[in-house]
Design an enzyme around this catalytic site. Structure first.
Site, PDB file in Angstrom:
ATOM      1  N   SER A 131       0.831  -1.213   0.000  1.00 11.87           N
ATOM      2  CA  SER A 131       0.000   0.000   0.000  1.00 11.87           C
ATOM      3  C   SER A 131       0.859   1.254   0.000  1.00 11.87           C
ATOM      4  O   SER A 131       1.968   1.252   0.525  1.00 11.87           O
ATOM      5  CB  SER A 131      -0.890  -0.003   1.252  1.00 11.87           C
ATOM      6  OG  SER A 131      -1.454   1.273   1.466  1.00 11.87           O
ATOM      7  N   LYS A 155       2.087  -3.370   6.761  1.00 11.87           N
ATOM      8  CA  LYS A 155       2.457  -3.488   5.341  1.00 11.87           C
ATOM      9  C   LYS A 155       3.965  -3.262   5.191  1.00 11.87           C
ATOM     10  O   LYS A 155       4.657  -3.989   4.473  1.00 11.87           O
ATOM     11  CB  LYS A 155       1.686  -2.462   4.497  1.00 11.87           C
ATOM     12  CG  LYS A 155       0.198  -2.721   4.393  1.00 11.87           C
ATOM     13  CD  LYS A 155      -0.111  -4.029   3.675  1.00 11.87           C
ATOM     14  CE  LYS A 155      -1.597  -4.208   3.428  1.00 11.87           C
ATOM     15  NZ  LYS A 155      -1.931  -5.503   2.808  1.00 11.87           N
ATOM     16  N   TYR A 214      -1.876  -0.339  10.751  1.00 11.71           N
ATOM     17  CA  TYR A 214      -2.171  -1.014   9.477  1.00 11.71           C
ATOM     18  C   TYR A 214      -1.029  -0.786   8.491  1.00 11.71           C
ATOM     19  O   TYR A 214      -0.458  -1.735   7.951  1.00 11.71           O
ATOM     20  CB  TYR A 214      -3.491  -0.497   8.880  1.00 11.71           C
ATOM     21  CG  TYR A 214      -3.579  -0.747   7.402  1.00 11.71           C
ATOM     22  CD1 TYR A 214      -3.327   0.281   6.502  1.00 11.71           C
ATOM     23  CD2 TYR A 214      -3.844  -2.015   6.907  1.00 11.71           C
ATOM     24  CE1 TYR A 214      -3.361   0.043   5.130  1.00 11.71           C
ATOM     25  CE2 TYR A 214      -3.878  -2.264   5.550  1.00 11.71           C
ATOM     26  CZ  TYR A 214      -3.623  -1.222   4.671  1.00 11.71           C
ATOM     27  OH  TYR A 214      -3.640  -1.471   3.319  1.00 11.71           O
TER      28      TYR A 214
HETATM   29  C1  WQD Z   1      -9.961   9.791   0.542  1.00 11.22           C
HETATM   30  C2  WQD Z   1     -10.247  11.292   0.621  1.00 11.22           C
HETATM   31  C3  WQD Z   1     -10.555  12.100   2.846  1.00 11.22           C
HETATM   32  C4  WQD Z   1     -14.280   9.877   3.556  1.00 11.22           C
HETATM   33  C5  WQD Z   1      -7.311   4.927   2.788  1.00 11.22           C
HETATM   34  C6  WQD Z   1      -6.353   4.170   3.616  1.00 11.22           C
HETATM   35  C7  WQD Z   1      -5.243   3.625   2.764  1.00 11.22           C
HETATM   36  C8  WQD Z   1      -5.786   2.861   1.581  1.00 11.22           C
HETATM   37  C9  WQD Z   1      -6.839   3.653   0.830  1.00 11.22           C
HETATM   38  C10 WQD Z   1      -5.505   0.518   2.036  1.00 11.22           C
HETATM   39  C11 WQD Z   1      -9.508  11.975   1.753  1.00 11.22           C
HETATM   40  C12 WQD Z   1     -11.839  12.253   2.039  1.00 11.22           C
HETATM   41  C13 WQD Z   1     -13.128  10.388   2.981  1.00 11.22           C
HETATM   42  C14 WQD Z   1     -15.343  10.753   3.891  1.00 11.22           C
HETATM   43  C15 WQD Z   1     -14.067  12.588   3.021  1.00 11.22           C
HETATM   44  N1  WQD Z   1      -6.306   1.622   1.999  1.00 11.22           N
HETATM   45  N2  WQD Z   1     -13.038  11.720   2.712  1.00 11.22           N
HETATM   46  N3  WQD Z   1     -15.193  12.083   3.607  1.00 11.22           N
HETATM   47  O1  WQD Z   1      -7.553   7.994   3.567  1.00 11.22           O
HETATM   48  O2  WQD Z   1      -6.681   8.285   1.184  1.00 11.22           O
HETATM   49  O3  WQD Z   1      -6.669   6.033   2.205  1.00 11.22           O
HETATM   50  O4  WQD Z   1      -7.818   4.089   1.775  1.00 11.22           O
HETATM   51  O5  WQD Z   1      -4.364   0.425   1.695  1.00 11.22           O
HETATM   52  O6  WQD Z   1      -4.477   2.778   3.574  1.00 11.22           O
HETATM   53  O7  WQD Z   1      -5.790   5.078   4.525  1.00 11.22           O
HETATM   54  O8  WQD Z   1      -8.836   7.074   1.576  1.00 11.22           O
HETATM   55  O9  WQD Z   1     -11.208   7.107   0.960  1.00 11.22           O
HETATM   56  O10 WQD Z   1     -10.593   7.337   3.423  1.00 11.22           O
HETATM   57  O11 WQD Z   1     -10.172   9.235   1.844  1.00 11.22           O
HETATM   58  O12 WQD Z   1     -13.973  13.814   2.773  1.00 11.22           O
HETATM   59  O13 WQD Z   1     -16.395  10.352   4.443  1.00 11.22           O
HETATM   60  O14 WQD Z   1     -11.633  11.490   0.872  1.00 11.22           O
HETATM   61  O15 WQD Z   1     -10.346  13.239   3.673  1.00 11.22           O
HETATM   62  O16 WQD Z   1      -9.134  13.275   1.305  1.00 11.22           O
HETATM   63  P1  WQD Z   1      -7.405   7.459   2.184  1.00 11.22           P
HETATM   64  P2  WQD Z   1     -10.274   7.638   1.996  1.00 11.22           P
END
Ligand code: WQD
Length: 340
Positions: free
Chosen positions: A131, A159, A155
């Site tokens: 990741s 990895k 997490y």
């Molecule tokens: C994306 C964007 C949030 C939810 C995560 C894991 C990472 C990987 C991918 C496994 C950000 C914004 C989100 C919401 C929002 N998984 N957001 N409202 O945090 O980039 O990565 O998933 O490997 O390990 O950390 O993904 O989809 O949570 O957020 O505004 O209800 O959407 O702030 O900018 P993230 P995400």
């Protein structure tokens, strides 16, 4: 290196999960034999028949835990495994902060038992589901494979630790060929709408949350901050369609068969998309409303994350093809059929 048997047999751990199920479809579509194992901790049994319907092919399924030594030994005794794609592992960042021991125990035990069993049965090829969270904080984008590593949650640390374990194991055995694929943000679903991302409970990730809002399961999306240093102030990520990501795994298998040693490869599109851009695309392609409100930043979030994809192109010949609109269309198409 691949032996001379016609159809390679691939063991897919965690194969009933979001990325695993899409990868199994690609493997079956490309005429591999597949042995899938899953304990259904974060997957549903109906995925198995959905894969059979999509591909019109069958595969071996064994329910069990990769950390169970006797179970894994039986799998390798009963099947000639040419390579393993290792998805099995817990993957929720927030849960890992609350339950670090559960994450370290599960994600490391499954991997160590798998590697010991592979060693015992002379299997030397592995593609690992890593990741982008292994990368240390960086203001500068894109992220390159040479960027320094550093994690901010258990997490991500599991990895990084697994990548280190694979590095040391492959250095000790010149026959080993391990590929660590560093995913950015996998989203979307199979165009059939039969498999997709259906997290238990309230989704943490953006796309499944948008789908739940668009299908009326949740009233509105909370946009975590619009005061970031980005064009519209909201967070930017490198979203990659899960079908593109699945295809990258087959290219990584071929790459593993042709070489030895270990390699680490980003899998993304190389483009950053903001939260509001994603909402706009989702509304436009699906002709649905996605009510939202701007709230405070989510702790630990970064402003911008996206991949340099040149090494994936050079080593795997991989370039993502599907667009943000494709991701929104397929995610919604799956969500209306499945999300409760
Ligand atoms: C994306 C964007 C949030 C939810 C995560 C894991 C990472 C990987 C991918 C496994 C950000 C914004 C989100 C919401 C929002 N998984 N957001 N409202 O945090 O980039 O990565 O998933 O490997 O390990 O950390 O993904 O989809 O949570 O957020 O505004 O209800 O959407 O702030 O900018 P993230 P995400």
């Amino acid at each position: 290196m691949l032996n001379l048997r016609q159809k390679p047999c691939i063991l897919v751990t965690g194969g009933a999960g979001f990325i695993g199920s899409h990868t199994v479809c690609e493997l079956l579509d490309h005429d591999y034999d597949v042995v899938m194992i899953d304990d259904f901790y974060n997957a549903k049994p109906e995925v198995l028949d959905a894969i059979r319907t999509i591909t019109k092919k069958d595969f071996v399924f064994e329910e069990g835990d990769c950390a169970d030594r006797d179970f894994m030994d039986r799998i390798f005794r009963e099947h000639t495994i040419d390579a393993v794609i290792h998805f099995a592992g817990y993957k929720a960042v927030g849960e890992s902060v609350a339950k670090p021991l559960m994450y370290y125990r599960n994600n490391l035990d499954t991997t160590l038992t798998l590697l010991e069993t592979m060693k015992k049965h002379g299997c030397h090829n592995l593609v690992f589901s890593s990741s982008a969270t292994v990368y240390a904080y960086s203001e500068k984008m894109p992220l390159y494979e040479s960027n320094p590593l550093g994690t901010t949650n258990p997490y991500g640390e599991t990895k990084r630790m697994i990548e280190r374990i694979l590095t040391d194991v492959s250095h000790a055995d010149p026959e080993d060929s391990f590929i660590c694929l560093r995913y950015f943000n996998p989203v979307g679903a199979h165009p059939s709408g039969l498999i997709g991302e259906d997290p238990n409970g309230i989704p943490n990730n953006l796309m499944p949350f948008i789908v739940k809002v668009a299908t009326g399961k949740i009233a509105k999306l909370r946009v975590f901050g619009n005061d970031y240093d980005t064009p519209d102030g909201t967070g930017m990520r490198d979203y990659i369609h899960v079908v593109d990501l699945a295809k990258a795994h087959l290219l990584a298998l071929n790459y593993a068969f042709k070489r030895t040693g270990i390699d680490y490869i980003n899998v993304g599109t190389g483009n950053g998309t903001s939260v509001l851009e994603m909402v706009e695309s989702f509304r436009r392609v699906n002709h649905v409303d996605v009510p939202y409100e701007i709230v405070g930043r989510r702790p630990g979030d970064l402003a911008k994350v996206w991949a340099d994809t040149s090494y994936a192109k050079k080593t795997l010949g991989f370039t993502a093809e599907k667009t943000i609109d494709d991701m929104c269309r397929d995610a919604y198409n799956y969500g209306v059929k499945h999300m409760k």
